[in-house]
Design a protein around this motif. Structure first.
Motif, mmCIF file in Angstrom:
data_model
loop_
_atom_site.group_PDB
_atom_site.id
_atom_site.type_symbol
_atom_site.label_atom_id
_atom_site.label_comp_id
_atom_site.label_asym_id
_atom_site.label_seq_id
_atom_site.Cartn_x
_atom_site.Cartn_y
_atom_site.Cartn_z
ATOM 1 N N THR A 1 0.835 -1.197 0.000
ATOM 2 C CA THR A 1 0.000 0.000 0.000
ATOM 3 C C THR A 1 0.871 1.249 0.000
ATOM 4 O O THR A 1 0.603 2.210 -0.713
ATOM 5 N N LEU A 2 1.939 1.227 0.775
ATOM 6 C CA LEU A 2 2.871 2.352 0.822
ATOM 7 C C LEU A 2 3.471 2.626 -0.561
ATOM 8 O O LEU A 2 3.602 3.780 -0.976
ATOM 9 N N GLY B 1 -6.779 -1.213 -4.368
ATOM 10 C CA GLY B 1 -7.647 -0.869 -3.244
ATOM 11 C C GLY B 1 -7.354 0.522 -2.694
ATOM 12 O O GLY B 1 -8.271 1.297 -2.393
ATOM 13 N N TYR B 2 -6.076 0.858 -2.575
ATOM 14 C CA TYR B 2 -5.705 2.195 -2.094
ATOM 15 C C TYR B 2 -6.128 3.251 -3.113
ATOM 16 O O TYR B 2 -6.675 4.299 -2.736
ATOM 17 N N TRP B 3 -5.878 2.995 -4.393
ATOM 18 C CA TRP B 3 -6.269 3.968 -5.421
ATOM 19 C C TRP B 3 -7.776 4.191 -5.407
ATOM 20 O O TRP B 3 -8.244 5.310 -5.611
ATOM 21 N N LEU B 4 -8.542 3.135 -5.165
ATOM 22 C CA LEU B 4 -9.991 3.273 -5.061
ATOM 23 C C LEU B 4 -10.357 4.120 -3.837
ATOM 24 O O LEU B 4 -11.218 4.989 -3.907
ATOM 25 N N THR B 5 -9.695 3.876 -2.725
ATOM 26 C CA THR B 5 -9.907 4.689 -1.521
ATOM 27 C C THR B 5 -9.730 6.166 -1.832
ATOM 28 O O THR B 5 -10.501 7.008 -1.358
ATOM 29 N N MET B 6 -8.754 6.478 -2.629
ATOM 30 C CA MET B 6 -8.378 7.874 -2.891
ATOM 31 C C MET B 6 -9.104 8.494 -4.089
ATOM 32 O O MET B 6 -8.834 9.651 -4.440
ATOM 33 N N TYR C 1 -4.402 9.695 5.630
ATOM 34 C CA TYR C 1 -5.685 9.259 6.184
ATOM 35 C C TYR C 1 -6.258 8.110 5.355
ATOM 36 O O TYR C 1 -6.719 7.104 5.906
ATOM 37 N N GLY C 2 -6.206 8.240 4.032
ATOM 38 C CA GLY C 2 -6.683 7.174 3.160
ATOM 39 C C GLY C 2 -5.874 5.897 3.342
ATOM 40 O O GLY C 2 -6.425 4.787 3.353
ATOM 41 N N PHE C 3 -4.576 6.037 3.503
ATOM 42 C CA PHE C 3 -3.694 4.891 3.741
ATOM 43 C C PHE C 3 -4.113 4.161 5.017
ATOM 44 O O PHE C 3 -4.300 2.940 5.026
ATOM 45 N N LEU D 1 -6.993 4.349 6.716
ATOM 46 C CA LEU D 1 -8.343 3.775 6.580
ATOM 47 C C LEU D 1 -8.318 2.493 5.764
ATOM 48 O O LEU D 1 -8.925 1.481 6.154
ATOM 49 N N PHE D 2 -7.626 2.518 4.630
ATOM 50 C CA PHE D 2 -7.579 1.329 3.788
ATOM 51 C C PHE D 2 -6.949 0.164 4.529
ATOM 52 O O PHE D 2 -7.460 -0.963 4.495
ATOM 53 N N ARG D 3 -5.839 0.397 5.214
ATOM 54 C CA ARG D 3 -5.180 -0.696 5.951
ATOM 55 C C ARG D 3 -6.093 -1.241 7.049
ATOM 56 O O ARG D 3 -6.153 -2.445 7.269
ATOM 57 N N ILE D 4 -6.819 -0.371 7.746
ATOM 58 C CA ILE D 4 -7.738 -0.832 8.798
ATOM 59 C C ILE D 4 -8.795 -1.764 8.208
ATOM 60 O O ILE D 4 -9.029 -2.863 8.722
ATOM 61 N N PHE D 5 -9.443 -1.335 7.131
ATOM 62 C CA PHE D 5 -10.498 -2.164 6.534
ATOM 63 C C PHE D 5 -9.934 -3.424 5.888
ATOM 64 O O PHE D 5 -10.561 -4.488 5.934
ATOM 65 N N ASP D 6 -8.747 -3.330 5.300
ATOM 66 C CA ASP D 6 -8.137 -4.504 4.672
ATOM 67 C C ASP D 6 -7.730 -5.542 5.719
ATOM 68 O O ASP D 6 -7.868 -6.742 5.495
ATOM 69 N N ILE D 7 -7.266 -5.100 6.861
ATOM 70 C CA ILE D 7 -6.839 -6.022 7.914
ATOM 71 C C ILE D 7 -8.036 -6.551 8.707
ATOM 72 O O ILE D 7 -8.145 -7.755 8.960
ATOM 73 N N ALA D 8 -8.972 -5.669 9.084
ATOM 74 C CA ALA D 8 -10.117 -6.075 9.916
ATOM 75 C C ALA D 8 -11.125 -6.922 9.144
ATOM 76 O O ALA D 8 -11.780 -7.780 9.725
ATOM 77 N N LYS D 9 -11.270 -6.668 7.854
ATOM 78 C CA LYS D 9 -12.185 -7.392 6.983
ATOM 79 C C LYS D 9 -13.609 -7.509 7.543
ATOM 80 O O LYS D 9 -14.138 -8.607 7.717
ATOM 81 N N PRO D 10 -14.270 -6.360 7.813
ATOM 82 C CA PRO D 10 -15.665 -6.430 8.266
ATOM 83 C C PRO D 10 -16.552 -6.980 7.144
ATOM 84 O O PRO D 10 -16.165 -6.935 5.971
ATOM 85 N N PRO D 11 -17.748 -7.500 7.492
ATOM 86 C CA PRO D 11 -18.633 -8.052 6.456
ATOM 87 C C PRO D 11 -18.936 -7.011 5.385
ATOM 88 O O PRO D 11 -19.113 -5.836 5.734
ATOM 89 N N PRO D 12 -19.016 -7.364 4.147
ATOM 90 C CA PRO D 12 -18.817 -8.690 3.550
ATOM 91 C C PRO D 12 -17.380 -8.955 3.095
ATOM 92 O O PRO D 12 -17.128 -9.892 2.353
ATOM 93 N N ILE D 13 -16.434 -8.142 3.540
ATOM 94 C CA ILE D 13 -15.054 -8.303 3.073
ATOM 95 C C ILE D 13 -14.502 -9.669 3.467
ATOM 96 O O ILE D 13 -13.924 -10.377 2.643
#
Length: 174
Positions: free
Chosen positions: A48-49, A103-108, A120-122, A124-136
């Motif tokens: 992502t970086l 995924g990061y480009w989509l975030t931004m 901030y986008g970085f 947020l993306f890492r949080i959602f990518d790691i946590a994988k809330p439904p339906p991820i």
């Protein structure tokens, strides 16, 4: 070197490739994010970086051109991630980070300009990518192949983009 596979089905997993092997294989080179996926710890974060400086150039595109880049890189990513996965004998090897790029480009997409927004986008993306809330998490477990590798990061990017855009809206309207 280790892989992310713990199952005995399918081909015998190959160890994580070296930079020399990546340079000999355009598919692996791109799937491993120009080598950023070779990081021993947190390859997704390093991937992502590595996507951030590329996003810097993308942010100046018109929304339609940016969206076209997202679609093209998603389709190419489905192929790259699937081919790299087959080549390595591991579904979604940790070093495959093209999905983090997209995924990061989509975030931004249509994010406010500035390094704080990029950071901030970085995060947020890492949080959602790691946590994988439904339906991820469901997509990560149930959808296979290149599409499956890409899909969970696309969903994480959508979640992160919604939070980022919501934050930007609140800041600019308060």
């Amino acid at each position: 070197m280790s892989t992310n596979s713990t199952t005995n089905s399918g081909p015998t997993p190959k160890p994580t490739p070296t930079m020399a092997e990546l340079l000999r294989s355009p598919v692996l080179f791109l799937a491993f994010g120009f080598g950023s996926g070779l990081a021993k710890k947190a390859p997704g974060t390093f991937g992502t970086l590595a996507a951030v400086p590329l996003w810097y150039g993308l942010q100046f595109l018109s929304p339609l051109a940016y969206l076209a880049v997202l679609v093209i890189t998603f389709v190419v990513g489905c192929y790259l991630c699937g081919a790299a996965s087959k080549k390595l004998g591991v579904h979604d090897h940790g070093g495959i980070v093209w999905d983090e790029f997209v995924g990061y480009w989509l975030t931004m997409f249509m994010a406010p300009v500035g390094w704080l927004w990029a950071l901030y986008g970085f995060v947020l993306f890492r949080i959602f990518d790691i946590a994988k809330p439904p339906p991820i998490g469901w997509a990560d477990r149930r959808v296979h192949g290149g599409l499956g590798i890409m899909l969970d990061d696309i969903l994480a990017g959508i979640y992160a983009a919604l939070v980022l855009q919501g934050t930007a809206y609140l800041i600019h309207t308060l």
